[in-house]
Motif scaffolding. Structure first.
Motif, short mmCIF file in Angstrom:
data_model
loop_
_atom_site.label_atom_id
_atom_site.label_comp_id
_atom_site.label_asym_id
_atom_site.label_seq_id
_atom_site.Cartn_x
_atom_site.Cartn_y
_atom_site.Cartn_z
N ALA A 95 -33.70 -51.84 14.24
CA ALA A 95 -33.23 -50.45 14.18
C ALA A 95 -31.78 -50.33 14.63
N VAL A 96 -31.34 -51.15 15.58
CA VAL A 96 -29.99 -51.03 16.12
C VAL A 96 -29.03 -52.08 15.58
N ALA A 97 -29.54 -53.04 14.79
CA ALA A 97 -28.70 -54.15 14.32
C ALA A 97 -27.86 -53.73 13.11
N ALA A 98 -26.52 -53.90 13.24
CA ALA A 98 -25.64 -53.65 12.09
C ALA A 98 -25.78 -54.76 11.07
N ASP A 99 -25.95 -56.01 11.56
CA ASP A 99 -26.21 -57.18 10.71
C ASP A 99 -27.57 -57.75 11.11
N PRO A 100 -28.58 -57.55 10.28
CA PRO A 100 -29.94 -57.95 10.67
C PRO A 100 -30.24 -59.44 10.50
N SER A 101 -29.29 -60.22 10.00
CA SER A 101 -29.56 -61.62 9.67
C SER A 101 -30.05 -62.42 10.88
N THR A 102 -29.46 -62.18 12.05
CA THR A 102 -29.87 -62.92 13.25
C THR A 102 -31.30 -62.59 13.63
N VAL A 103 -31.68 -61.30 13.57
CA VAL A 103 -33.04 -60.88 13.92
C VAL A 103 -34.05 -61.50 12.95
N VAL A 104 -33.74 -61.46 11.65
CA VAL A 104 -34.66 -62.00 10.65
C VAL A 104 -34.80 -63.51 10.83
N ARG A 105 -33.68 -64.19 11.06
CA ARG A 105 -33.72 -65.64 11.21
C ARG A 105 -34.55 -66.06 12.44
N LYS A 106 -34.34 -65.38 13.57
CA LYS A 106 -35.09 -65.72 14.79
C LYS A 106 -36.58 -65.43 14.65
N SER A 107 -36.92 -64.46 13.81
CA SER A 107 -38.34 -64.11 13.64
C SER A 107 -39.09 -65.14 12.80
N THR A 108 -38.36 -66.05 12.12
CA THR A 108 -38.94 -67.02 11.17
C THR A 108 -39.75 -66.29 10.09
N SER A 109 -39.16 -65.23 9.56
CA SER A 109 -39.81 -64.44 8.51
C SER A 109 -40.07 -65.27 7.27
N LEU A 110 -41.13 -64.92 6.54
CA LEU A 110 -41.45 -65.58 5.28
C LEU A 110 -40.50 -65.15 4.16
N VAL A 111 -39.73 -64.07 4.38
CA VAL A 111 -38.79 -63.55 3.39
C VAL A 111 -37.38 -63.76 3.92
N ASN A 112 -36.57 -64.52 3.17
CA ASN A 112 -35.20 -64.78 3.60
C ASN A 112 -34.32 -63.54 3.43
N TYR A 113 -33.31 -63.44 4.27
CA TYR A 113 -32.35 -62.34 4.15
C TYR A 113 -31.04 -62.88 3.63
N LEU A 114 -30.61 -62.39 2.43
CA LEU A 114 -29.38 -62.87 1.82
C LEU A 114 -28.17 -62.01 2.17
N GLY A 115 -28.43 -60.73 2.44
CA GLY A 115 -27.31 -59.85 2.77
C GLY A 115 -26.57 -59.33 1.56
N ILE A 116 -27.19 -59.38 0.38
CA ILE A 116 -26.60 -58.82 -0.84
C ILE A 116 -27.67 -58.03 -1.58
N PRO A 117 -27.28 -57.06 -2.40
CA PRO A 117 -28.29 -56.30 -3.16
C PRO A 117 -28.95 -57.16 -4.24
N VAL A 118 -30.27 -57.10 -4.32
CA VAL A 118 -31.03 -57.84 -5.31
C VAL A 118 -32.09 -56.91 -5.92
N SER A 119 -32.75 -57.36 -6.98
CA SER A 119 -33.75 -56.51 -7.63
C SER A 119 -35.06 -56.54 -6.85
N LYS A 120 -35.96 -55.65 -7.23
CA LYS A 120 -37.28 -55.59 -6.57
C LYS A 120 -38.05 -56.89 -6.71
N GLU A 121 -37.80 -57.60 -7.81
CA GLU A 121 -38.54 -58.84 -8.06
C GLU A 121 -38.33 -59.88 -6.96
N ALA A 122 -37.24 -59.75 -6.21
CA ALA A 122 -36.95 -60.73 -5.17
C ALA A 122 -37.84 -60.55 -3.95
N TYR A 123 -38.52 -59.41 -3.86
CA TYR A 123 -39.34 -59.11 -2.69
C TYR A 123 -40.83 -59.22 -3.02
#
Length: 713
Positions: free
Chosen positions: A289-317
């Protein structure tokens, strides 16, 4: 002399010692030979007509097919399920090619280079249309394009090592296609030879046309077998034996299979595990909620969905994530929420939503230098020249590049595992530049001059940070489940104990029949190859060790209940006996019902005997009729109706699959279809070929195929 005397006096002892030594030497050689043979056998994936294929040879075929499939589908990797399909396809192709090759060799059939060239010149074979050598304007295979590639391949191999690797991949793909074409042509030759042994004639064609198009209408009297209770039918051992002898060909088994009983324990997260993960996710939600750049939070969580930081289509999710994106506002956070379907906890933060092209046509010039500063200086010069009207391709060639037009689509990059800063900048530029605009992109190691030429398919794209994690069990939960199940297995070391006490101990005993060596997973559970290897080395009544399998979340113990050898299944087999008993019961019910209808001379008389009366239309000899009153398809009835004249009542009861029938033919008409003798004869030839297609089964039996893939794959 004294020494010689002593030797002579002990001659028998010496002969014995020498004999023992020779025997030991021969025995040692025999043991070594046996061990060598056994080791060689352990490396055999299978055999056809006694010809063995090693694991190395089979793996090479799998690799060839895998690379070909990747090129066809544009995939980098194949998942486990796809790889299993590849292995099955390779094995089936290998076996079938060996079967056909053996027959072709006996007949002197071969595929010549000229025949292959003829196929290439025609360019219509579906396999050729899967190659890169298709003319985009005509949609046909272009043999000249292939010849040019093969010439370039040899040249690039000698002069351009960088391009050689790309050419090598395409060359390997082509050699695979060529080999498949040769196999296909040989099989077609053999099948064509077989097809010419199956002929039709005008008389047969007329009969077949009539059988297909002459429709009868009847009044049907039905007495279903279900009208007699099974318990009222007495079945003796002699009845079963006689029926088994009649049906014996039906019970022929071509490969050995095994019946098992098993207990499968799937370990799931405990309530404590779920509570701990939910607490962790509550913290993730606050951080996102407070992260301007969420990449660090997502990476530390070991999420099954990678964060690229660019707009992509719905198919990527994932589908559940994609379904939420349109209802979210930019900057908002959704979750934590549990998805029971994929057993995950999820949080989404939507960073951006924008309309961007799905595909972009562009061209570029890569600028390098002795240093980053030198590259930047050269790039500024090129950029200025382009803004002053310089020709893009001419400048590209000046710097050793083609400057050719290229398309990039969202799919090409949206599933990347990660993306560095330079790549993000590059893709963002391509997505946002107007048509014909030029941009000088400064990268870490140099510069890129890009020009966008076209933009197509404007779609919504989303920059969403997703934390998706499986609701998994803890080590303590797994240890508890393992110890409990291990205690059960230890306390019940026999098949009888497992079967008797599984339910008492809270476990479900399950069965799987007809398990063969062609299985990839035992009982549908992943990572069970060790259990399969045990199964086909065990004896009836054996109990397996406790296996840890699945995705490290299954505990399994197996009982080998029965071995079904190659040959005819006996009447002692429970499944066989059940089938035979059902047939005997049906026969005895038919006898009773036919006796009940004996002497009946009309539909009204049949009704008086308790028969159900229904009209049935559009009955032809060629198509088995479906009878709604008994819920069964009845080929015998279709045949009987065609033999009775219009208006006549058939007094002979027809024994069907689900009942006994009497009928009166009330009408007969021909469908309004024009007779074409040639078309009908061709149709009959095709039908005969379909019937004859079982020849592969016969060849398979003769070839004594052995499939040991389960030992390796």
């Amino acid at each position: 002399m004294a020494a010689l005397g002593k030797i002579r006096s002990r001659g028998k002892i010496l002969i014995g010692i020498i004999g023992l030594a020779l025997f030991a030497f021969i025995a040692e050689q025999a043991v070594e030979s046996y061990n060598t043979t056994r080791n060689n056998e352990k490396q055999q994936v299978g055999e056809v007509y006694g010809e063995k294929i090693s694991v190395q040879e089979f793996q090479k075929l799998v690799d060839e097919y895998t690379e070909a499939l990747k090129m066809q589908q544009g995939q980098e990797n194949l998942n486990d399920e796809q790889m299993n399909q590849v292995k099955d396809a390779v094995w089936n192709s290998y076996v079938q090619s060996k079967l056909v090759e053996d027959e072709a060799k006996k007949l002197g059939l071969t595929v010549t280079d000229q025949e292959l060239q003829n196929i290439l010149s025609q360019g219509t074979n579906p396999m050729l249309l899967q190659t890169p050598f298709v003319n985009q304007q005509t949609g046909r295979f272009d043999v000249s394009s292939l010849k040019k590639f093969l010439a370039d391949y040899k040249a690039q191999k000698m002069t351009n090592p960088q391009m050689a690797s790309q050419y090598e991949a395409i060359y390997k793909y082509w050699t695979f296609i060529e080999k498949q074409l040769r196999m296909q042509l040989l099989a077609q030759k053999y099948q064509s030879l077989l097809a010419h042994c199956l002929l039709s004639n005008p008389v047969e064609a007329k009969m077949a046309f009539k059988e297909e198009n002459e429709e009868s209408q009847i009044q049907l009297a039905s007495l279903p077998y279900s009208s007699i209770d099974d318990s009222k039918i007495q079945v003796s051992e002699s009845d079963l034996k006689a029926k088994y002898d009649e049906l014996k060909p039906r019970f022929r088994q071509f490969v050995e299979t095994r019946n098992i009983k098993y207990v499968d324990v799937q370990v799931d997260a405990s309530a404590a595990d779920r509570a701990a993960l939910k607490k962790q996710f509550a913290d993730y939600a606050k951080d996102l909620a407070v992260a301007a750049d969420p990449s660090t939070v997502v990476r530390k969580s070991t999420s099954l969905v990678n964060y690229l930081g660019i707009p992509v289509s719905k198919e990527a999710y994932p589908a559940d994530i994609a379904a939420r994106l349109d209802s979210m506002g930019v900057g908002s956070v959704y979750g934590p929420v549990e998805n029971r379907q994929d057993n995950t906890l999820n949080i989404i933060k939507l960073m951006a939503k924008t309309q961007l092209p799905d595909s972009v046509q562009y061209r570029q010039i890569q600028v390098m230098g002795a240093s980053a500063e030198a590259a930047h200086k050269t790039a500024d010069s090129i950029y200025a020249a382009l803004n002053n009207g310089a020709d893009f391709e001419a400048l590209a060639k000046k710097y050793g590049q083609t400057g050719e037009k290229t398309w990039i689509t969202t799919r090409q990059y949206q599933n990347a595992p990660s993306m560095d800063k330079d790549t993000k900048e590059y893709i963002a530029s391509l997505n946002t530049l107007p048509v014909n605009a030029v941009k000088n992109i400064a990268l870490t190691q140099g510069n890129l001059i890009v020009q966008v030429l076209d933009r197509k398919g404007m779609i919504n794209k989303y920059d969403a940070a997703v934390i998706k994690k499986t609701v998994d069990f803890s080590k303590d939960t797994y240890r508890t489940a393992y110890n409990k199940f291990n205690s059960f297995v230890g306390a019940n070391p026999t098949a009888e104990g497992i079967v008797k006490n599984a339910a008492k101990s809270g476990y479900r005993l399950q069965e799987a029949n007809e398990v063969s060596t062609a299985e990839h997973y035992l009982a549908g559970i992943r990572s069970t190859r060790e259990a399969l290897k045990w199964l086909f080395d065990a004896k009836e009544g054996d109990v397996s060790p406790l296996y840890e399998c699945g995705d490290n979340n299954h505990l399994l113990v197996v009982v080998l209940d029965k071995i079904n050898p190659v040959g005819y299944r006996s009447l002692k087999d429970a499944q066989v006996k059940e089938i035979v008993k059902a047939e005997v019961i049906r026969d005895k019910k038919a006898e009773q019902l036919m006796a009940k209808l004996n002497g009946v001379g009309s539909i009204a008389a049949a009704k008086a005997k308790g028969a159900m009366i229904t009209p049935v239309n559009q009955i032809t000899f060629a198509s088995p009729v479906f009878i709604t009153s008994t819920g069964a398809v009845e080929p015998a009835l279709s045949g009987a109706v065609s033999a009775v004249a219009k208006g006549a009542f058939d007094k002979t009861p027809v024994k069907g699959n689900a009942g006994v029938y009497l009928f009166q033919v009330t009408g007969r008409t021909m469908r309004p279809v024009k007779y074409d003798a040639k078309a009908q004869e061709q149709k009959l030839r095709q039908r005969a070929m379909q019937y004859a297609s079982n020849f592969m089964n016969e060849l398979y039996v003769k070839a004594k195929v052995v499939d040991n893939r389960y030992l390796f794959f």
